[in-house]
Design a protein around this motif. Structure first.
Motif: not given
Length: 82
Positions: A36-43, A46-52, A73-80
């Motif tokens: 669970v903590l690993a998934e929280v870290v991933k989330t 990802a949020l940090d990368a997008e907020m920048v 669009l990239v944020m919506e589909v989850g890419g980079h």
């Protein structure tokens, strides 16, 4: 909202049942907690990368608007975005 979910779980005895199960199998509980903590870290990562990138959407010139659409669009589909 979370308070209501917790209260509902308490009413159905879910919290106590989960607690008992975790205490009976601490190794399994620790492994699940690590997952669970690993998934929280991933989330959070990802949020940090997008907020920048999010503040770059404020400009209204044509180039910025096109780039902003691409970012969204990239944020919506989850890419980079490049």
């Amino acid at each position: 909202m979370l308070d209501k979910v917790i209260e509902l779980a308490k009413q159905f005895g879910i919290v106590g049942g989960v607690k008992d199960a975790l205490l009976k199998q601490p190794d399994k509980a620790a492994a699940k907690l690590a997952d669970v903590l690993a998934e929280v870290v991933k989330t959070v990562e990802a949020l940090d990368a997008e907020m920048v990138r999010y503040p770059s959407l404020h400009s209204h010139d044509d180039e910025s608007m096109a780039n902003g659409r691409s970012v969204l669009l990239v944020m919506e589909v989850g890419g980079h975005h490049q």
